[in-house]
Design a protein around this motif. Structure first.
Motif, PDB file in Angstrom:
ATOM      1  N   MET A   1      27.869  60.260  64.471  1.00 17.70           N
ATOM      2  CA  MET A   1      26.803  61.707  64.507  1.00 17.70           C
ATOM      3  C   MET A   1      26.849  62.060  63.398  1.00 17.70           C
ATOM      4  O   MET A   1      27.934  62.211  62.678  1.00 17.70           O
ATOM      5  N   PHE A   2      25.703  62.859  62.774  1.00 21.70           N
ATOM      6  CA  PHE A   2      25.479  63.799  61.391  1.00 21.70           C
ATOM      7  C   PHE A   2      25.099  64.875  61.969  1.00 21.70           C
ATOM      8  O   PHE A   2      24.062  65.047  62.464  1.00 21.70           O
ATOM      9  N   ALA A   3      25.489  65.988  61.515  1.00 24.21           N
ATOM     10  CA  ALA A   3      25.307  67.428  61.651  1.00 24.21           C
ATOM     11  C   ALA A   3      25.176  68.037  60.540  1.00 24.21           C
ATOM     12  O   ALA A   3      26.072  68.093  59.738  1.00 24.21           O
ATOM     13  N   ALA A   4      24.344  68.986  60.556  1.00 23.87           N
ATOM     14  CA  ALA A   4      24.338  70.228  59.740  1.00 23.87           C
ATOM     15  C   ALA A   4      25.504  71.263  60.046  1.00 23.87           C
ATOM     16  O   ALA A   4      26.218  70.906  60.925  1.00 23.87           O
ATOM     17  N   ILE A  16      23.766  58.037  66.048  1.00 24.44           N
ATOM     18  CA  ILE A  16      23.493  56.667  66.120  1.00 24.44           C
ATOM     19  C   ILE A  16      24.247  55.922  67.240  1.00 24.44           C
ATOM     20  O   ILE A  16      25.583  56.138  67.228  1.00 24.44           O
ATOM     21  N   THR A  17      23.474  55.267  68.351  1.00 24.54           N
ATOM     22  CA  THR A  17      24.225  54.533  69.239  1.00 24.54           C
ATOM     23  C   THR A  17      24.400  53.067  68.855  1.00 24.54           C
ATOM     24  O   THR A  17      23.383  52.315  68.410  1.00 24.54           O
ATOM     25  N   GLU A  18      25.630  52.591  69.112  1.00 23.54           N
ATOM     26  CA  GLU A  18      26.058  51.491  68.627  1.00 23.54           C
ATOM     27  C   GLU A  18      25.336  50.314  69.587  1.00 23.54           C
ATOM     28  O   GLU A  18      25.406  50.593  70.858  1.00 23.54           O
ATOM     29  N   ASP A  19      24.900  49.227  69.227  1.00 22.93           N
ATOM     30  CA  ASP A  19      24.482  48.277  69.940  1.00 22.93           C
ATOM     31  C   ASP A  19      25.656  47.425  70.692  1.00 22.93           C
ATOM     32  O   ASP A  19      26.808  47.275  69.956  1.00 22.93           O
ATOM     33  N   SER A  20      25.507  47.134  71.768  1.00 26.22           N
ATOM     34  CA  SER A  20      26.915  46.659  72.506  1.00 26.22           C
ATOM     35  C   SER A  20      27.220  45.357  72.087  1.00 26.22           C
ATOM     36  O   SER A  20      28.519  44.882  72.183  1.00 26.22           O
ATOM     37  N   ASN A  21      26.235  44.625  71.246  1.00 21.94           N
ATOM     38  CA  ASN A  21      26.800  43.396  70.568  1.00 21.94           C
ATOM     39  C   ASN A  21      26.918  43.824  69.038  1.00 21.94           C
ATOM     40  O   ASN A  21      27.244  42.674  68.327  1.00 21.94           O
ATOM     41  N   HIS A  22      26.962  44.929  68.624  1.00 28.44           N
ATOM     42  CA  HIS A  22      27.287  45.340  67.098  1.00 28.44           C
ATOM     43  C   HIS A  22      26.455  44.688  66.224  1.00 28.44           C
ATOM     44  O   HIS A  22      26.735  44.419  65.221  1.00 28.44           O
ATOM     45  N   LYS A  23      25.087  44.755  66.607  1.00 25.24           N
ATOM     46  CA  LYS A  23      24.041  44.004  65.595  1.00 25.24           C
ATOM     47  C   LYS A  23      23.250  45.135  65.120  1.00 25.24           C
ATOM     48  O   LYS A  23      22.324  45.840  66.060  1.00 25.24           O
ATOM     49  N   VAL A  69      23.459  56.230  46.392  1.00 26.95           N
ATOM     50  CA  VAL A  69      24.433  55.238  46.760  1.00 26.95           C
ATOM     51  C   VAL A  69      23.799  54.599  47.859  1.00 26.95           C
ATOM     52  O   VAL A  69      23.263  55.435  48.916  1.00 26.95           O
ATOM     53  N   TYR A  70      23.806  53.447  48.047  1.00 24.73           N
ATOM     54  CA  TYR A  70      23.305  52.630  49.424  1.00 24.73           C
ATOM     55  C   TYR A  70      24.780  52.088  50.139  1.00 24.73           C
ATOM     56  O   TYR A  70      25.331  51.503  49.309  1.00 24.73           O
ATOM     57  N   PHE A  71      24.824  52.314  51.345  1.00 26.75           N
ATOM     58  CA  PHE A  71      25.876  51.940  51.920  1.00 26.75           C
ATOM     59  C   PHE A  71      25.682  51.571  53.239  1.00 26.75           C
ATOM     60  O   PHE A  71      24.536  51.765  53.967  1.00 26.75           O
ATOM     61  N   GLN A  72      26.814  50.714  53.900  1.00 27.63           N
ATOM     62  CA  GLN A  72      26.725  50.562  55.284  1.00 27.63           C
ATOM     63  C   GLN A  72      27.726  50.985  56.023  1.00 27.63           C
ATOM     64  O   GLN A  72      29.015  50.953  55.464  1.00 27.63           O
ATOM     65  N   ASP A  73      27.593  51.326  57.339  1.00 22.60           N
ATOM     66  CA  ASP A  73      28.888  52.017  58.237  1.00 22.60           C
ATOM     67  C   ASP A  73      29.742  50.477  58.638  1.00 22.60           C
ATOM     68  O   ASP A  73      29.124  49.460  58.341  1.00 22.60           O
ATOM     69  N   PRO A  74      30.907  50.720  59.175  1.00 21.01           N
ATOM     70  CA  PRO A  74      31.366  49.663  59.486  1.00 21.01           C
ATOM     71  C   PRO A  74      30.614  48.701  60.557  1.00 21.01           C
ATOM     72  O   PRO A  74      30.952  47.461  60.606  1.00 21.01           O
ATOM     73  N   CYS A  75      29.773  49.193  61.292  1.00 21.47           N
ATOM     74  CA  CYS A  75      28.945  48.280  62.241  1.00 21.47           C
ATOM     75  C   CYS A  75      27.758  47.861  61.394  1.00 21.47           C
ATOM     76  O   CYS A  75      27.050  46.884  61.990  1.00 21.47           O
ATOM     77  N   GLY A  76      27.441  47.989  60.262  1.00 21.14           N
ATOM     78  CA  GLY A  76      26.443  47.395  59.553  1.00 21.14           C
ATOM     79  C   GLY A  76      25.101  48.179  59.428  1.00 21.14           C
ATOM     80  O   GLY A  76      24.278  47.698  59.058  1.00 21.14           O
ATOM     81  N   ASN A  77      24.994  49.266  59.838  1.00 27.64           N
ATOM     82  CA  ASN A  77      24.010  50.359  59.884  1.00 27.64           C
ATOM     83  C   ASN A  77      23.989  50.738  58.443  1.00 27.64           C
ATOM     84  O   ASN A  77      24.676  51.254  57.597  1.00 27.64           O
ATOM     85  N   LYS A  78      22.681  50.849  58.068  1.00 25.64           N
ATOM     86  CA  LYS A  78      22.460  51.152  56.547  1.00 25.64           C
ATOM     87  C   LYS A  78      21.944  52.365  56.238  1.00 25.64           C
ATOM     88  O   LYS A  78      21.106  53.177  56.862  1.00 25.64           O
ATOM     89  N   TYR A  79      22.600  53.156  54.977  1.00 27.00           N
ATOM     90  CA  TYR A  79      22.325  54.634  54.704  1.00 27.00           C
ATOM     91  C   TYR A  79      22.063  54.701  53.168  1.00 27.00           C
ATOM     92  O   TYR A  79      22.341  53.872  52.455  1.00 27.00           O
ATOM     93  N   GLU A  80      21.516  55.656  52.840  1.00 31.25           N
ATOM     94  CA  GLU A  80      21.189  56.150  51.392  1.00 31.25           C
ATOM     95  C   GLU A  80      21.622  57.429  50.996  1.00 31.25           C
ATOM     96  O   GLU A  80      21.162  58.477  51.939  1.00 31.25           O
ATOM     97  N   MET A  81      22.436  57.873  50.162  1.00 29.28           N
ATOM     98  CA  MET A  81      22.794  59.243  49.838  1.00 29.28           C
ATOM     99  C   MET A  81      21.877  59.476  48.459  1.00 29.28           C
ATOM    100  O   MET A  81      22.438  58.707  47.402  1.00 29.28           O
ATOM    101  N   VAL A  82      21.068  60.324  48.345  1.00 32.95           N
ATOM    102  CA  VAL A  82      20.436  60.397  47.073  1.00 32.95           C
ATOM    103  C   VAL A  82      20.320  61.905  46.585  1.00 32.95           C
ATOM    104  O   VAL A  82      19.972  62.722  47.525  1.00 32.95           O
ATOM    105  N   HIS A  83      20.462  62.032  45.164  1.00 29.87           N
ATOM    106  CA  HIS A  83      20.188  63.393  44.510  1.00 29.87           C
ATOM    107  C   HIS A  83      19.163  62.946  43.663  1.00 29.87           C
ATOM    108  O   HIS A  83      19.054  62.213  42.695  1.00 29.87           O
ATOM    109  N   ARG A  84      18.166  64.010  43.618  1.00 30.58           N
ATOM    110  CA  ARG A  84      16.856  63.647  42.899  1.00 30.58           C
ATOM    111  C   ARG A  84      16.439  65.107  42.265  1.00 30.58           C
ATOM    112  O   ARG A  84      16.156  65.996  43.105  1.00 30.58           O
ATOM    113  N   LEU A  85      16.369  65.417  41.087  1.00 32.53           N
ATOM    114  CA  LEU A  85      15.768  66.596  40.394  1.00 32.53           C
ATOM    115  C   LEU A  85      14.318  66.769  40.733  1.00 32.53           C
ATOM    116  O   LEU A  85      13.664  65.591  40.641  1.00 32.53           O
ATOM    117  N   ASN A  86      13.729  67.880  41.025  1.00 35.98           N
ATOM    118  CA  ASN A  86      12.379  67.840  41.098  1.00 35.98           C
ATOM    119  C   ASN A  86      11.722  68.028  39.877  1.00 35.98           C
ATOM    120  O   ASN A  86      12.268  68.263  38.552  1.00 35.98           O
TER     121      ASN A  86
END
Length: 86
Positions: A1-4, A16-23, A69-86
């Motif tokens: 879970m991600f929260a402000a 994010i709910t994990e798939d029961s087969n972790h896919k 940075v592009y990354f995956q959590d331990p279950c393989g879900n994909k994320y990006e954290m970006v800083h971009r100047l306007n």
């Protein structure tokens, strides 16, 4: 879970709910970072807690101000954290 910052459930959040087969699927969830240091800090946390860095953190050729940075959590879900100047 991600929260402000703040008290749930009164702040924006999603989970994010994990798939029961972790896919994982091919979705990519992106987050804006306040600055480059936040991108670096998230990359360190990803590694510390069992995730995988796919690329970065560094300046990407998308634009002269795109630091991410592009990354995956331990279950393989994909994320990006970006800083971009306007």
């Amino acid at each position: 879970m991600f929260a402000a910052e703040g008290e749930l459930p009164s702040v924006p959040y999603f989970a994010i709910t994990e798939d029961s087969n972790h896919k994982p699927n091919e979705n990519l969830i992106g987050f804006w970072a306040h600055d480059r240091e936040e991108v670096d800090r998230i990359a360190e946390l990803v590694v510390r807690y069992g995730g995988t860095i796919d690329s970065g953190p560094w300046q990407f050729p998308i634009s002269p101000t795109y630091y991410a940075v592009y990354f995956q959590d331990p279950c393989g879900n994909k994320y990006e954290m970006v800083h971009r100047l306007n």
